[in-house]
Write an enzyme that holds these catalytic residues in place. Structure first.
Site, PDB file in Angstrom:
ATOM      1  N   GLY A 189       0.657  -1.166   0.159  1.00  0.00           N
ATOM      2  CA  GLY A 189       0.239   0.075  -0.053  1.00  0.00           C
ATOM      3  C   GLY A 189       0.501   1.083   0.398  1.00  0.00           C
ATOM      4  N   GLU A 190       2.370   1.442  -0.078  1.00  0.00           N
ATOM      5  CA  GLU A 190       2.998   2.343  -0.051  1.00  0.00           C
ATOM      6  C   GLU A 190       2.550   3.047  -1.536  1.00  0.00           C
ATOM      7  OE1 GLU A 190       6.515   1.548   1.347  1.00  0.00           O
ATOM      8  OE2 GLU A 190       5.952   1.206   3.655  1.00  0.00           O
ATOM      9  N   ARG A 192      -6.817  24.783   8.048  1.00  0.00           N
ATOM     10  CA  ARG A 192      -8.071  24.911   8.519  1.00  0.00           C
ATOM     11  C   ARG A 192      -7.582  24.220  10.378  1.00  0.00           C
ATOM     12  NH1 ARG A 192     -13.335  23.109   6.141  1.00  0.00           N
ATOM     13  NH2 ARG A 192     -11.972  21.952   4.817  1.00  0.00           N
ATOM     14  N   GLN A 193      -6.971  23.456  10.758  1.00  0.00           N
ATOM     15  CA  GLN A 193      -6.369  23.397  11.802  1.00  0.00           C
ATOM     16  C   GLN A 193      -5.090  24.223  12.333  1.00  0.00           C
ATOM     17  OE1 GLN A 193      -7.413  21.481  13.944  1.00  0.00           O
ATOM     18  NE2 GLN A 193      -6.330  21.787  16.095  1.00  0.00           N
ATOM     19  N   HIS A 221      -6.633  29.604   3.611  1.00  0.00           N
ATOM     20  CA  HIS A 221      -8.461  30.039   4.461  1.00  0.00           C
ATOM     21  C   HIS A 221      -7.763  31.500   5.564  1.00  0.00           C
ATOM     22  CE1 HIS A 221     -11.084  29.180   6.766  1.00  0.00           C
ATOM     23  NE2 HIS A 221     -10.606  29.411   8.148  1.00  0.00           N
ATOM     24  N   ASP A 229     -20.466  34.947   5.302  1.00  0.00           N
ATOM     25  CA  ASP A 229     -19.867  35.096   7.000  1.00  0.00           C
ATOM     26  C   ASP A 229     -19.031  36.481   6.625  1.00  0.00           C
ATOM     27  OD1 ASP A 229     -17.717  34.242   6.662  1.00  0.00           O
ATOM     28  OD2 ASP A 229     -18.256  31.976   7.609  1.00  0.00           O
ATOM     29  N   LYS A 257     -25.159  36.420  11.047  1.00  0.00           N
ATOM     30  CA  LYS A 257     -26.093  35.411  11.334  1.00  0.00           C
ATOM     31  C   LYS A 257     -26.653  35.560  13.200  1.00  0.00           C
ATOM     32  CE  LYS A 257     -24.067  31.092  11.360  1.00  0.00           C
ATOM     33  NZ  LYS A 257     -22.873  30.206  11.791  1.00  0.00           N
ATOM     34  N   ARG A 299     -28.865  34.207  16.530  1.00  0.00           N
ATOM     35  CA  ARG A 299     -29.432  33.414  17.407  1.00  0.00           C
ATOM     36  C   ARG A 299     -30.508  33.513  17.480  1.00  0.00           C
ATOM     37  NH1 ARG A 299     -28.081  28.707  17.717  1.00  0.00           N
ATOM     38  NH2 ARG A 299     -25.951  28.612  16.966  1.00  0.00           N
ATOM     39  N   ASP A 341     -17.404  31.502  -1.397  1.00  0.00           N
ATOM     40  CA  ASP A 341     -16.778  31.055  -0.122  1.00  0.00           C
ATOM     41  C   ASP A 341     -15.631  30.655  -0.450  1.00  0.00           C
ATOM     42  OD1 ASP A 341     -16.260  31.377   2.522  1.00  0.00           O
ATOM     43  OD2 ASP A 341     -17.743  29.240   3.486  1.00  0.00           O
TER      44      ASP A 341
END
Ligand code: R5P
Length: 289
Positions: free
Chosen positions: A35-36, A86-87, A119, A158, A181, A183, A207
């Site tokens: 699988g490598e 995104r992290q 991002h 946003d 937004k 609530r 976006d």
């Protein structure tokens, strides 16, 4: 100069090669029995443009292997879509800053990195080599112009995407706003354009990324309740995970389109032009030294 691309960026790398009038290097991609990943590149040159979107773990490893196969060349790395970006901070104790880990790994042996609508531009600080981010907002604007919509309203879902939406709308001088937004209760939110009304308008929600499609599906439903004539969605990176495309169509969105930073059936505009421009600018600047 020659151009080489990973499997996930075959089409885009060829378009870039055509745009900079360079040869594309053929690569054989396969897997070992365990699988490598394996690859074997054709003849490289002393200046290489390596193109590879990180869309999953295999494409990340393939990019590392391709960069290694170009060892000894001066390398410009093009990361059309940078997965893990995104992290970009530790949200909880014990988490990695994944964007930093990936940036460091891919930029070790390259001379320069080019990203596309990353991002958060602060991620660029994690690359070991100089890094520049470019935008395909103009190509999205051209696509919208080609749709021949009557007086479209360009909306960001946003405030984080508001600048980008303005960049897109600037191309045609269209009205532009972003959604706010509110609530209403514990599990109910309402979304509406901050200043302009969507009533009777053709709305294009733009976006940087469509991932699950949740953000845009909710926005589209609200806009239709508010009397929008029709809603379209356009993004740079069509991640489109977990059935997002069908989900967006089911939410009533007329057309969902993305660029070729991630090569999809709904890729309708290319990042090749802006990427080629920055590669050629780099060459001109180097020539002046
Ligand atoms: C978030 O900050 C990004 O700009 C996108 O709005 C987000 O990634 C979209 O995610 P999803 O499609 O899952 O709602």
């Amino acid at each position: 100069m020659k151009v080489i691309g990973t499997e996930s960026s075959q089409i885009l790398s060829s378009r870039i090669a055509d745009a900079v009038r360079a040869e594309i290097v053929g690569v054989k991609f396969s897997k070992f029995p365990d699988g490598e990943l394996y690859l074997r590149a054709g003849a490289i040159s002393d200046e290489m443009v390596v193109v590879g979107s990180i869309i999953d773990s295999d494409s990340f490893v393939q990019l590392l292997l391709l960069i290694d196969a170009c060892e000894g060349s001066e390398i410009q790395l093009v990361l059309p879509y940078m997965g893990y970006a995104r992290q970009d901070k530790k949200f909880h104790d014990g988490e990695p800053v994944s964007a930093r880990a990936v940036a460091r790994a891919v930029s070790q042996n390259v001379n320069r990195t080019i990203t596309v609508n990353i991002h958060d531009p602060s991620v660029l600080l994690n690359f070991s080599a100089p890094a520049k981010n470019i935008s395909v907002a103009g190509a999205i604007g051209d696509h919208i112009a080609g749709m021949a919509l009557k007086d479209p309203l360009v909306l960001a879902p946003d405030d984080g995407a508001a600048l980008f939406a303005h960049e897109v709308a600037g191309k045609g001088g269209w009205d532009c706003d972003h959604l706010d937004k509110t609530r209403i209760s514990g599990d109910e939110v309402s979304m509406a354009p901050r200043k302009l009304s969507a009533e009777n308008r053709s709305v294009v929600i733009v976006d940087d990324i469509i991932s699950t499609g949740g953000t845009i599906a909710t926005a589209a439903s609200m806009l239709m309740q508010q009397g929008a004539r029709e809603v379209y969605a356009a993004c740079v990176h069509g991640v489109l995970s977990g059935g997002a495309f069908a989900r967006l169509k089911a939410a009533g969105i007329r057309e969902v389109v993305c660029s070729d930073t991630i090569e999809r059936g709904c890729s309708r505009y290319s990042a090749a032009g802006v990427i080629a421009g920055i590669i050629q600018d780099g060459k001109r600047t180097a020539g002046r030294r």
